[in-house]
Design an enzyme around this catalytic site. Structure first.
Site, PDB file in Angstrom:
ATOM      1  N   GLU A  61       0.824  -1.215   0.000  1.00 14.47           N
ATOM      2  CA  GLU A  61       0.000   0.000   0.000  1.00 14.47           C
ATOM      3  C   GLU A  61       0.852   1.256   0.000  1.00 14.47           C
ATOM      4  O   GLU A  61       0.525   2.241  -0.678  1.00 14.47           O
ATOM      5  CB  GLU A  61      -0.946  -0.015   1.201  1.00 14.47           C
ATOM      6  CG  GLU A  61      -2.044  -1.056   1.066  1.00 14.47           C
ATOM      7  CD  GLU A  61      -2.978  -1.109   2.263  1.00 14.47           C
ATOM      8  OE1 GLU A  61      -3.958  -1.880   2.214  1.00 14.47           O
ATOM      9  OE2 GLU A  61      -2.725  -0.393   3.255  1.00 14.47           O
ATOM     10  N   HIS A  84     -10.516   1.645   0.172  1.00 19.50           N
ATOM     11  CA  HIS A  84     -11.031   0.767   1.221  1.00 19.50           C
ATOM     12  C   HIS A  84     -12.551   0.583   1.155  1.00 19.50           C
ATOM     13  O   HIS A  84     -13.102  -0.194   1.938  1.00 19.50           O
ATOM     14  CB  HIS A  84     -10.640   1.303   2.606  1.00 19.50           C
ATOM     15  CG  HIS A  84      -9.178   1.124   2.915  1.00 19.50           C
ATOM     16  ND1 HIS A  84      -8.207   1.952   2.409  1.00 19.50           N
ATOM     17  CD2 HIS A  84      -8.523   0.201   3.677  1.00 19.50           C
ATOM     18  CE1 HIS A  84      -7.020   1.560   2.845  1.00 19.50           C
ATOM     19  NE2 HIS A  84      -7.179   0.504   3.606  1.00 19.50           N
TER      20      HIS A  84
END
Length: 305
Positions: A156, A189
């Site tokens: 990430e 997300h």
């Protein structure tokens, strides 16, 4: 006169014309912005989309699902330098890709230690979670732990900070990018909504509320991680801070308020916040880390650089 009232159709037509003209000017006069945003959106789509390449009815925390998804995001993060390279070729930028993405040796030790120390200070609370040697051995064999503490932080940060910040800095500058780049990270997300709806354990309103809260705290962390990368020029700091925060979780303010020693617990929280604010700039002083290649892309130098 005609067109002066907000309720007048002419007024709305004029406003629409101005907005479209502004967008057109932004795309035509500053094509690098358009290309940069589209590149970040594509990277976000590829990262999230890679999680669903392996279709399975098993839950996301099942070891088989975890291992397959780890492979997917590792491949996407490995390909992210290629995205930056293509963008650099298009934008006629000749700085080394590794340096732009924060992968470099100079200043590596302070970049590994000081941001993590800053994050640890901010987590100054009584329920600090540690591990002994035996628990570390067990963790290294746990696929879910490896996902949360190793694979997710590394991939990430490489994709959402290392690759995206260099592409956005020439358009936004070093100050605005700290707040703009994390939006891609927060939006990424939202895919958890689909998984929660599929499980059907919670109500739709509860799922949406949880997604909104997750967007909020992931975006806030993204702001901090982007700040660290710009100030230090290293990706290792955000990776380690990300892993540490995943291990500690969010502060449990509810338990703190109901704790038998509430004044002491709240004092720990307050002390951590104050120390974090006091040490934020000294521990990330660019003097400690050397030249930061990503700052060379900024149209004007700001405090972060």
């Amino acid at each position: 006169g005609t067109g002066d009232s907000p309720n007048d159709p002419v007024f709305h037509n004029d406003q629409t014309t101005i907005i479209l003209a502004t967008i057109e000017a932004w795309v035509v006069e500053r094509p690098i912005c358009w290309v940069s945003v589209m590149s970040c959106l594509l990277l976000t789509f590829l990262y999230v989309g890679s999680l669903y390449v392996w279709w399975s009815s098993l839950p996301r925390d099942h070891p088989k699902v975890v291992k397959r998804r780890c492979v997917s995001v590792l491949l996407v993060s490995a390909a992210s330098p290629a995205f930056v390279n293509i963008w650099m070729h298009w934008a006629d930028i000749t700085v080394r890709t590794q340096g732009l993405m924060g992968v470099r040796l100079r200043g590596f030790i302070p970049a590994s230690v000081l941001p993590l120390l800053l994050t640890t200070v901010s987590q100054n609370r009584q329920n600090f979670k540690g591990h002994n040697v035996q628990s570390w051995r067990l963790c290294m064999r746990d696929a879910e732990w490896l996902r949360n503490q190793v694979v997710a932080p590394v991939t990430e940060e490489l994709v959402f900070r290392g690759a995206m910040l260099p592409m956005l800095v020439p358009c936004t500058g070093t100050t605005a990018v700290i707040f703009i780049a994390p939006l891609f990270f927060g939006v990424a997300h939202f895919h958890h909504i689909m998984e929660q709806l599929h499980i059907g354990k919670d109500s739709v309103s509860a799922i949406l509320l949880g997604a909104g809260l997750q967007f909020l705290y992931t975006t806030i962390f993204g702001v901090f991680a982007a700040f660290i990368l710009l100030r230090t020029g290293h990706i290792v700091g955000p990776v380690l801070c990300h892993s540490f925060c995943n291990s500690q979780g969010l502060p449990d303010f509810g338990s703190a308020l109901n704790h038998p020693q509430r004044p002491a617990v709240l004092f720990c929280y307050l002390t951590g916040v104050l120390l974090f604010l006091v040490l934020l700039f000294p521990l990330t002083d660019p003097f400690l880390y050397g030249a930061r290649p990503v700052c060379s892309l900024a149209p004007s130098q700001a405090k972060e650089c």
